[in-house]
Design an enzyme around this catalytic site. Structure first.
Site, mmCIF file in Angstrom:
data_model
loop_
_atom_site.group_PDB
_atom_site.id
_atom_site.type_symbol
_atom_site.label_atom_id
_atom_site.label_comp_id
_atom_site.label_asym_id
_atom_site.label_seq_id
_atom_site.Cartn_x
_atom_site.Cartn_y
_atom_site.Cartn_z
ATOM 1 N N HIS A 17 0.859 -1.278 0.180
ATOM 2 C CA HIS A 17 0.158 0.108 0.050
ATOM 3 C C HIS A 17 0.762 1.318 0.005
ATOM 4 O O HIS A 17 0.589 2.269 -0.799
ATOM 5 C CB HIS A 17 -0.838 -0.067 1.357
ATOM 6 C CG HIS A 17 -1.926 -0.923 1.397
ATOM 7 N ND1 HIS A 17 -1.999 -1.873 2.384
ATOM 8 C CD2 HIS A 17 -3.100 -1.413 0.300
ATOM 9 C CE1 HIS A 17 -3.243 -2.604 2.176
ATOM 10 N NE2 HIS A 17 -3.758 -2.431 1.251
ATOM 11 N N LYS A 41 -15.497 -7.830 3.971
ATOM 12 C CA LYS A 41 -14.622 -8.130 4.797
ATOM 13 C C LYS A 41 -15.259 -7.734 6.309
ATOM 14 O O LYS A 41 -14.501 -6.710 7.049
ATOM 15 C CB LYS A 41 -13.259 -7.704 4.675
ATOM 16 C CG LYS A 41 -12.684 -7.989 3.262
ATOM 17 C CD LYS A 41 -11.291 -7.148 3.192
ATOM 18 C CE LYS A 41 -10.796 -7.435 1.801
ATOM 19 N NZ LYS A 41 -9.704 -6.544 1.342
ATOM 20 N N ARG A 91 -2.342 -6.308 -8.227
ATOM 21 C CA ARG A 91 -1.202 -6.922 -8.084
ATOM 22 C C ARG A 91 -1.381 -8.116 -9.132
ATOM 23 O O ARG A 91 -0.428 -8.798 -9.564
ATOM 24 C CB ARG A 91 -1.251 -7.564 -6.823
ATOM 25 C CG ARG A 91 -1.127 -6.475 -5.600
ATOM 26 C CD ARG A 91 -1.156 -7.144 -4.270
ATOM 27 N NE ARG A 91 -2.571 -7.393 -4.314
ATOM 28 C CZ ARG A 91 -3.109 -7.691 -3.071
ATOM 29 N NH1 ARG A 91 -2.576 -7.919 -1.903
ATOM 30 N NH2 ARG A 91 -4.867 -7.945 -3.090
ATOM 31 N N SER A 129 -2.895 -7.581 2.951
ATOM 32 C CA SER A 129 -3.289 -7.594 4.415
ATOM 33 C C SER A 129 -3.422 -8.860 5.030
ATOM 34 O O SER A 129 -3.322 -9.128 6.210
ATOM 35 C CB SER A 129 -4.584 -6.429 4.551
ATOM 36 O OG SER A 129 -3.918 -5.214 4.077
HETATM 37 O O1 PNS Z 1 -8.782 -2.607 0.463
HETATM 38 P P1 PNS Z 1 -10.089 -3.090 -0.157
HETATM 39 O O2 PNS Z 1 -10.994 -3.951 1.080
HETATM 40 O O3 PNS Z 1 -10.191 -3.775 -1.326
HETATM 41 O O4 PNS Z 1 -10.876 -1.755 -0.153
HETATM 42 C C1 PNS Z 1 -12.354 -1.813 -0.686
HETATM 43 C C2 PNS Z 1 -13.162 -0.552 -0.623
HETATM 44 C C3 PNS Z 1 -13.230 -0.332 1.219
HETATM 45 C C4 PNS Z 1 -12.304 0.485 -0.995
HETATM 46 C C5 PNS Z 1 -14.523 -0.720 -0.856
HETATM 47 O O5 PNS Z 1 -15.043 -1.958 -0.512
HETATM 48 C C6 PNS Z 1 -15.243 0.651 -0.794
HETATM 49 O O6 PNS Z 1 -15.080 1.381 -1.575
HETATM 50 N N1 PNS Z 1 -16.193 0.605 0.286
HETATM 51 C C7 PNS Z 1 -17.029 1.729 0.621
HETATM 52 C C8 PNS Z 1 -18.616 1.310 0.045
HETATM 53 C C9 PNS Z 1 -18.585 1.728 -1.486
HETATM 54 O O7 PNS Z 1 -18.335 2.635 -1.960
HETATM 55 N N2 PNS Z 1 -18.707 0.440 -2.339
HETATM 56 C C10 PNS Z 1 -18.762 0.758 -3.590
HETATM 57 C C11 PNS Z 1 -20.012 1.038 -4.292
HETATM 58 S S1 PNS Z 1 -21.499 -0.433 -3.992
#
Ligand code: PNS
Length: 158
Positions: A17, A41, A91, A129
């Protein structure tokens, strides 16, 4: 002013990150690292406040990087902070499939929003992670996988 947002669940932040944050922050005036809720998650290993502390510690030296968090949609946070540029790291094919759909739904929710992808540096492309959490679960060292600034925080927190 060119502002971009780098969203994630950062549970915890890894050196992969940080690599993306450093590279992206060189291309914009301000990079907002945003801790968001990933419903896939749900439980979380570290608390939101622990994750925020680690994000702040790890990005402290980066002048144009700020950290924020939200329990709402990314597109709504982006309106609040005034950006329409998302940065994500990729990745592998698995990330690509997931991030492609994320980029499309976010653009569907707000057509001004574009997602820009940075490929993970090869030396970090296997780090996640998830692996860090698994190593912690089995009481193994995580020092090589997380920013040095958070190693002692993690050791105290566990
Ligand atoms: O590190 P990650 O877990 O891949 O990140 C994913 C994250 C947290 C960026 C994504 O789940 C997110 O944007 N969550 C907030 C809710 C949202 O806007 N979801 C997308 C549209 S439904």
């Amino acid at each position: 002013m060119k502002i971009a947002i780098y969203p994630g669940s950062f549970d915890p932040i890894t050196i992969g990150h940080i690599d993306i944050i450093k590279r992206a922050s060189k291309k914009v005036d301000k990079l907002i690292v945003a801790l968001l809720y990933n419903t896939e998650k749900s439980k979380g290993f570290f608390s939101i406040s622990q994750r925020l502390s680690m994000l702040n510690l790890a990005t402290n030296e980066l002048d144009n990087v700020i950290v924020t968090s939200s329990n709402g949609l990314l597109v709504d946070l982006m309106k609040t902070v005034g950006t329409n540029i998302i940065i994500k790291g990729v990745r592998n094919i698995k990330d690509f499939e997931y991030e492609k759909d994320m980029a499309l739904i976010n653009n569907n929710l707000d057509t001004n929003i574009e997602t820009f992808f940075l490929f993970a540096s090869p030396k970090y492309s296997f780090i996640s992670s998830t692996f860090v959490r698994e190593l912690l679960y089995f009481n193994k060292d995580i020092d090589n996988y997380v920013p040095s600034e958070i190693v002692s925080f993690i050791k105290k927190a566990r």
